[in-house]
Scaffold this motif. Structure first.
Motif, short mmCIF file in Angstrom:
data_model
loop_
_atom_site.label_atom_id
_atom_site.label_comp_id
_atom_site.label_asym_id
_atom_site.label_seq_id
_atom_site.Cartn_x
_atom_site.Cartn_y
_atom_site.Cartn_z
N HIS A 1 0.76 -1.25 0.05
CA HIS A 1 0.10 0.08 0.04
C HIS A 1 0.85 1.31 0.03
O HIS A 1 0.47 2.34 -0.81
CB HIS A 1 -1.02 0.16 1.21
N PHE A 2 2.05 1.24 0.76
CA PHE A 2 2.82 2.24 0.79
C PHE A 2 3.51 2.64 -0.64
O PHE A 2 3.65 3.80 -1.23
CB PHE A 2 3.95 2.13 1.76
N PHE A 3 4.11 1.59 -1.19
CA PHE A 3 4.70 1.77 -2.36
C PHE A 3 3.74 1.99 -3.61
O PHE A 3 4.18 2.44 -4.45
CB PHE A 3 5.70 0.60 -2.67
N ALA A 4 2.60 1.75 -3.45
CA ALA A 4 1.72 1.99 -4.47
C ALA A 4 1.07 3.44 -4.36
O ALA A 4 0.89 4.00 -5.68
CB ALA A 4 0.26 1.02 -4.34
N THR A 5 1.16 4.09 -3.18
CA THR A 5 0.60 5.41 -3.12
C THR A 5 1.57 6.47 -2.99
O THR A 5 1.45 7.70 -3.16
CB THR A 5 -0.34 5.63 -1.79
N LEU A 6 2.96 5.84 -2.79
CA LEU A 6 3.95 6.95 -2.97
C LEU A 6 4.06 7.79 -4.28
O LEU A 6 4.47 9.05 -3.96
CB LEU A 6 5.29 6.13 -2.84
N PRO A 7 4.00 7.01 -5.56
CA PRO A 7 3.79 8.15 -6.51
C PRO A 7 2.88 9.13 -6.63
O PRO A 7 2.97 9.99 -7.34
CB PRO A 7 3.54 7.44 -7.84
N LEU A 8 1.78 8.93 -5.79
CA LEU A 8 0.69 10.10 -5.51
C LEU A 8 0.66 10.83 -4.43
O LEU A 8 -0.14 11.68 -4.46
CB LEU A 8 -0.67 9.13 -5.52
N LEU A 9 1.98 10.90 -3.92
CA LEU A 9 2.18 11.82 -2.68
C LEU A 9 2.12 13.30 -3.35
O LEU A 9 1.38 13.91 -2.39
CB LEU A 9 3.37 11.45 -2.09
N PRO A 10 2.57 13.67 -4.37
CA PRO A 10 2.33 15.30 -4.48
C PRO A 10 0.89 15.52 -4.97
O PRO A 10 0.48 16.59 -4.73
CB PRO A 10 3.19 15.33 -5.89
N TYR A 11 0.12 14.46 -5.57
CA TYR A 11 -1.13 14.92 -5.75
C TYR A 11 -1.84 15.05 -4.45
O TYR A 11 -2.81 15.93 -4.21
CB TYR A 11 -1.68 13.72 -6.62
N LYS A 12 -1.71 14.06 -3.48
CA LYS A 12 -2.48 14.08 -2.22
C LYS A 12 -2.01 15.58 -1.49
O LYS A 12 -2.78 15.95 -0.66
CB LYS A 12 -2.12 12.90 -1.36
N MET A 13 -0.70 15.72 -1.64
CA MET A 13 -0.42 17.03 -0.74
C MET A 13 -1.01 18.15 -1.42
O MET A 13 -1.34 19.20 -0.64
CB MET A 13 1.29 17.27 -0.87
N GLY A 14 -1.28 18.27 -2.86
CA GLY A 14 -2.10 19.45 -3.55
C GLY A 14 -3.48 19.40 -3.03
O GLY A 14 -4.23 20.34 -3.11
N LEU A 15 -3.99 18.29 -2.88
CA LEU A 15 -5.64 18.08 -2.29
C LEU A 15 -5.62 18.72 -0.99
O LEU A 15 -6.64 19.52 -0.79
CB LEU A 15 -5.87 16.72 -2.42
N ASN A 16 -4.83 18.26 0.07
CA ASN A 16 -4.94 18.86 1.31
C ASN A 16 -3.76 19.33 1.88
O ASN A 16 -2.95 18.95 2.44
CB ASN A 16 -5.37 17.65 2.30
#
Length: 73
Positions: free
Chosen positions: A11-26
């Protein structure tokens, strides 16, 4: 219990590439009301949250992907 570390790592390595997107959301400077948006004592309605699409989040993800591409040609 035995496979939990493997599932958590995947789960961690699957969501790691989406970290900038999640930081932009919240972003951390945005105000959030911790207690919700409904009055105390009333039942909050069951809602299905929409898919989060944000221009700021898309720009953050695009900047991160571009930076990685330019960093490792």
């Amino acid at each position: 219990p035995i496979s939990q570390p493997t599932v958590s790592g995947a789960h961690f390595f699957a969501t790691l590439p989406l970290l900038p997107y999640k930081m932009g959301l919240n972003p951390p400077w945005e105000c959030k009301y911790a207690l919700g948006y409904y009055r105390p004592g009333s039942c909050a309605p069951y809602i299905i949250p929409p898919v989060p699409i944000s221009g700021r989040a898309i720009a953050a993800e695009a900047a991160a992907v571009s930076g990685v591409i330019f960093l490792f040609p």
